[in-house]
Design a protein around this motif. Structure first.
Motif, short mmCIF file in Angstrom:
data_model
loop_
_atom_site.label_atom_id
_atom_site.label_comp_id
_atom_site.label_asym_id
_atom_site.label_seq_id
_atom_site.Cartn_x
_atom_site.Cartn_y
_atom_site.Cartn_z
N GLU A 188 0.84 -1.20 0.00
CA GLU A 188 0.00 0.00 0.00
C GLU A 188 0.88 1.26 0.00
N ILE A 189 1.96 1.23 0.77
CA ILE A 189 2.88 2.37 0.81
C ILE A 189 3.53 2.58 -0.55
N SER A 190 3.96 1.49 -1.18
CA SER A 190 4.61 1.58 -2.49
C SER A 190 3.63 2.04 -3.57
N ARG A 191 2.42 1.51 -3.54
CA ARG A 191 1.43 1.86 -4.57
C ARG A 191 1.11 3.34 -4.56
N LYS A 192 0.99 3.90 -3.36
CA LYS A 192 0.66 5.33 -3.25
C LYS A 192 1.91 6.21 -3.14
N ASP A 193 3.08 5.57 -3.10
CA ASP A 193 4.36 6.28 -2.97
C ASP A 193 4.33 7.26 -1.80
N ILE A 194 4.01 6.73 -0.63
CA ILE A 194 3.91 7.54 0.58
C ILE A 194 5.27 7.62 1.25
N ARG A 195 5.69 8.86 1.62
CA ARG A 195 7.01 9.06 2.22
C ARG A 195 6.90 9.96 3.44
N PRO A 196 7.73 9.73 4.46
CA PRO A 196 7.78 10.66 5.59
C PRO A 196 8.11 12.07 5.08
N GLY A 197 7.43 13.07 5.62
CA GLY A 197 7.64 14.44 5.17
C GLY A 197 6.66 14.88 4.11
N ASP A 198 5.87 13.92 3.58
CA ASP A 198 4.87 14.26 2.56
C ASP A 198 3.67 14.98 3.18
N THR A 199 3.03 15.80 2.38
CA THR A 199 1.71 16.32 2.71
C THR A 199 0.71 15.35 2.11
N VAL A 200 -0.11 14.76 2.96
CA VAL A 200 -0.99 13.68 2.50
C VAL A 200 -2.45 14.09 2.65
N VAL A 201 -3.29 13.44 1.84
CA VAL A 201 -4.74 13.63 1.93
C VAL A 201 -5.29 12.48 2.76
N VAL A 202 -5.95 12.85 3.86
CA VAL A 202 -6.50 11.86 4.78
C VAL A 202 -8.02 11.87 4.66
N GLN A 203 -8.61 10.68 4.66
CA GLN A 203 -10.06 10.56 4.50
C GLN A 203 -10.67 9.86 5.70
N LYS A 204 -11.88 10.30 6.04
CA LYS A 204 -12.62 9.66 7.13
C LYS A 204 -14.09 9.68 6.76
N ALA A 205 -14.48 8.79 5.86
CA ALA A 205 -15.86 8.74 5.37
C ALA A 205 -16.64 7.71 6.16
N GLY A 206 -17.19 8.13 7.32
CA GLY A 206 -17.88 7.17 8.18
C GLY A 206 -16.91 6.23 8.84
N GLU A 207 -15.63 6.49 8.68
CA GLU A 207 -14.61 5.60 9.21
C GLU A 207 -14.08 6.15 10.52
N ILE A 208 -13.83 5.28 11.47
CA ILE A 208 -13.25 5.71 12.73
C ILE A 208 -11.74 5.83 12.57
N ILE A 209 -11.11 4.86 11.92
CA ILE A 209 -9.68 4.94 11.65
C ILE A 209 -9.48 5.62 10.30
N PRO A 210 -8.84 6.77 10.26
CA PRO A 210 -8.63 7.44 8.98
C PRO A 210 -7.66 6.66 8.11
N GLN A 211 -7.70 6.95 6.83
CA GLN A 211 -6.78 6.32 5.89
C GLN A 211 -6.11 7.40 5.05
N VAL A 212 -4.88 7.12 4.67
CA VAL A 212 -4.16 8.03 3.79
C VAL A 212 -4.56 7.70 2.36
N LEU A 213 -5.21 8.66 1.71
CA LEU A 213 -5.69 8.43 0.35
C LEU A 213 -4.61 8.64 -0.69
N SER A 214 -3.88 9.75 -0.56
CA SER A 214 -2.92 10.11 -1.61
C SER A 214 -1.93 11.11 -1.07
N VAL A 215 -0.98 11.45 -1.93
CA VAL A 215 0.07 12.41 -1.59
C VAL A 215 -0.09 13.64 -2.48
N ASN A 216 0.05 14.82 -1.88
CA ASN A 216 0.08 16.06 -2.66
C ASN A 216 1.51 16.25 -3.15
#
Length: 663
Positions: free
Chosen positions: A360-388
């Motif tokens: 999941e980290i590789s697919r979205k290319d998530i890196r420490p220091g990134d500005t990320v888009v976080v989603q919480k659609a009826g979800e209690i645990i948020p998920q990182v959707l994408s990277v800006n």
């Protein structure tokens, strides 16, 4: 044309996989909006290329949540899906279509909260609750009566009821219960559930009703399917009032709106209120109120033309991902977690988000220091959707999971064919803590006075590393621990001594074998009868156990083939832990050596009561019919097991026959 054909085939396969994950595994990988976009894209391609014949389109399907382990039951009236939209313009257009169909009439709509739960249909016959069935494929679903019976607030009988009534609604889990379960899992180092809907869906399909009872589910009812006589209800709003009179758990609020514009205003009011509701909502359902108009409007292949679901946009926010933290579970599984700059989202402060796994980290290319888009659609645990990417630091480098583990000094390997990294060093203190916490938990050896704080001290002081070490503890060892006096030390030693007599399945579960849960441990005990027999079984033999597939069989065989694990087993044997089943059939029992499969709802006995009688009479139960089955105990609404028993020539008995056998 060839490209379009390939794209259609690709989208169909992708949607089929998402359907499997959502409906059967309760572990979706994409949110509702992304899934709906895929279906819309497919629908447009199929409409533009009618010459291609791929068979039935998934755009016309309601999904299928049926599992082989459950009986199937046919709905008297199909449980269809709803067309949905995220657009107010499309909602207004839906209303205009109905106005054209019914010119000169003022159309009334019922606006209800759309609960983010699991669809269910409850059948009442002459006012008595008979069965609960999942949506399934819309035509038939799984009989989940045993798990639904334990939901609080569901009436067993209703007065002044129609002869036949299918009451429909949603099973859900409240936010507080979801957070309680996840808090317990986090303290045990286990991976967290993503949201209440997924956990509710998984819980309602558990084969062990006792586990389902331990996770508190709720239900809300709002509609009817089949009803005899069919003129018992005339309006949708009348259903709401009658359900309330019958003391069903019902919607906290709904709106009766004159015209589609007023319906939209009701949805806006719902959006402002919904976070105060006890159940998770992800939208609104708009229905024509008048049943006569509903019948005239009719249905498509998958949905009524007189209703639509409006879905709220998922709430999202941008924030800084400060670091990727690693969480270690009882089996040594390493789960990545995003540590975020705190941000307000859906009324709460979010500082952590799940990252699932390395892929999941590789697919979205998530890196420490990134500005990320976080989603919480009826979800209690948020998920990182994408990277800006526009805000990514210039010197940013990809996150390498394996390299990060080495930097932290964590010895781990990736499981073959899976996205899970697992610690290979049994001496890792965090892994030791998680394993001991699991072993001592209520779901395993149920050792009182051995909480997480005590285990953390035992490991840090090197007083215990493995389960066998716990049984070597002396009073003086325990008196070294913080907040331990003579009485508490004696209590823990007594609890450890008492746990030696636990059931075999409790020990099997407590060992922490990957993929082996509570029910699997019970199945292994029932099939083999002793720990030695389980240890000696090869993969092929293990797969003969009901509920054990190839992956679990491989895991069990590999675990017992490990020399360190075998040495630990021998230590536990020498200490005196119970290695054999306590459910051996008595030689004189009337069902001694017999295997009975239960199916359907019995007139007087619950499934648990019938199982208890079988075991007391020396028999054992199984979840599937085979040539080895001695009897099929069949109640009302028996399904595929009944047909299979007939085909195999297995004797089929009713409750009266069964009681005569056990007498």
């Amino acid at each position: 044309m060839q490209d379009s054909q390939k794209e259609i085939a690709k989208l169909r396969a992708e949607i089929a996989e998402h359907d499997r994950l959502y409906y059967r595994e309760a572990q979706p990988k994409v949110d509702d909006q992304a899934y709906d976009r895929l279906k819309e894209q497919l629908a447009q391609l199929e409409a533009a290329n009618p010459e291609f014949d791929f068979g039935e389109s998934p755009t016309q399907s309601v999904g299928d949540d049926r599992l082989e382990a459950f009986e199937s039951y046919r709905h008297r009236m199909p449980m269809l899906s709803l067309d949905n939209t995220y657009s107010s313009e499309e909602l207004i257009e839906f209303g205009k279509r109905l106005e054209k169909r019914f010119p000169g009439q003022t159309l009334k709509y019922l606006v209800e909260p759309k609960i983010d739960g699991v669809a269910v249909s409850l059948t009442y016959e002459n006012g008595k609750f008979i069965r609960a069935v999942s949506r399934g494929n819309g035509t038939e679903g799984d009989d989940i009566t045993q798990n639904v019976k334990h939901i609080d607030g569901l009436p067993e009988t209703i007065s002044d009821a129609p002869e036949i009534l299918e009451v429909r609604g949603e099973i859900y889990m409240r936010h507080g219960e979801f957070e309680r379960i996840n808090a317990a899992r986090e303290s045990a180092g286990e991976s967290l559930y993503a949201n209440p809907r997924n956990l509710a869906a998984g819980t309602i399909k558990l084969l062990d009703p006792s586990v389902a009872r331990a996770r508190k589910l709720n239900i809300v009812l709002y509609g009817v399917g089949a009803c005899e006589p069919d003129n018992f209800f005339t309006h949708q709003a009348g259903i709401q009032e009658r359900l309330k009179e019958w003391h069903f758990p019902v919607l906290e609020k709904y709106w009766l709106a004159d015209g589609i514009q007023t319906a939209w205003e009701s949805i806006e009011e719902l959006d402002a209120l919904r976070r105060k509701f006890t159940y998770p909502t992800d939208g609104a359902v708009v229905k024509l109120d008048d049943f006569t108009l509903q019948r005239e409007a009719g249905f498509t292949a998958k949905a009524p033309r007189w209703a639509i679901a409006y879905k709220f946009e998922a709430e999202r926010a941008e924030t800084l991902l400060k670091e990727i933290s690693l969480q270690i579970g009882r089996t040594g599984a390493v789960t990545p977690v995003a540590i975020l700059e705190p941000v307000q989202l859906a009324g709460t402060t979010v500082s952590r988000a799940t990252l699932h796994n390395e892929d999941e980290i590789s697919r979205k290319d998530i890196r420490p220091g990134d500005t990320v888009v976080v989603q919480k659609a009826g979800e209690i645990i948020p998920q990182v959707l994408s990277v800006n990417l526009d805000k990514r630091p210039e010197k940013s480098e990809p996150f390498h999971f394996g390299a990060h583990l080495k930097e932290l000094g964590i010895e781990a390997e990736r499981d073959p064919g899976q996205a899970v990294w697992r610690i290979v060093n049994n001496n890792d203190p965090v892994r030791q803590q998680r394993a001991l916490q699991h072993f001592a938990s209520r779901a395993c050896m149920d050792i009182d006075n051995l909480g997480n704080a005590v285990i953390e001290q035992l490991v840090s002081r090197q007083l215990a590393k493995t389960p066998a070490d716990l049984y070597q503890l002396q009073e003086n060892d325990l008196l070294e621990l913080d907040k331990f006096a003579e009485k508490s030390a004696n209590n823990l030693i007594k609890a450890l001594e008492a746990s030696k007599g636990c059931e075999l399945w409790q020990l099997v579960h407590g060992l922490g074998i990957p993929h082996v849960g509570k029910q699997s441990a019970k199945d292994l005990e029932a099939h083999f009868g002793s720990l030695d027999a389980i240890m000696q079984a090869d993969e092929e033999t293990l797969e003969e156990v009901d509920g054990v597939g190839s992956i679990m069989a491989q895991s069990i065989h590999a675990w017992f083939s490990n020399e360190n694990n075998r040495a630990e087993i021998e230590r536990l044997r020498s200490i005196g832990l119970n290695f054999t089943t306590k459910c051996q059939a008595p030689a004189s029992g009337p069902l001694s050596g017999k295997t009975i499969v239960l199916t359907g709802a019995l007139p007087n006995l619950t499934r648990d009561q019938a199982t208890d009688l079988i075991e007391k009479a020396g028999g054992r139960t199984s979840s599937s019919v085979s040539k080895k089955t001695d009897y099929l105990l069949a109640g009302e609404a028996s399904g595929s097991k009944y047909a299979k028993a007939e085909k195999l020539g297995v004797p089929i008995i009713n409750e009266a026959d069964f009681l005569a056998l056990t007498d």
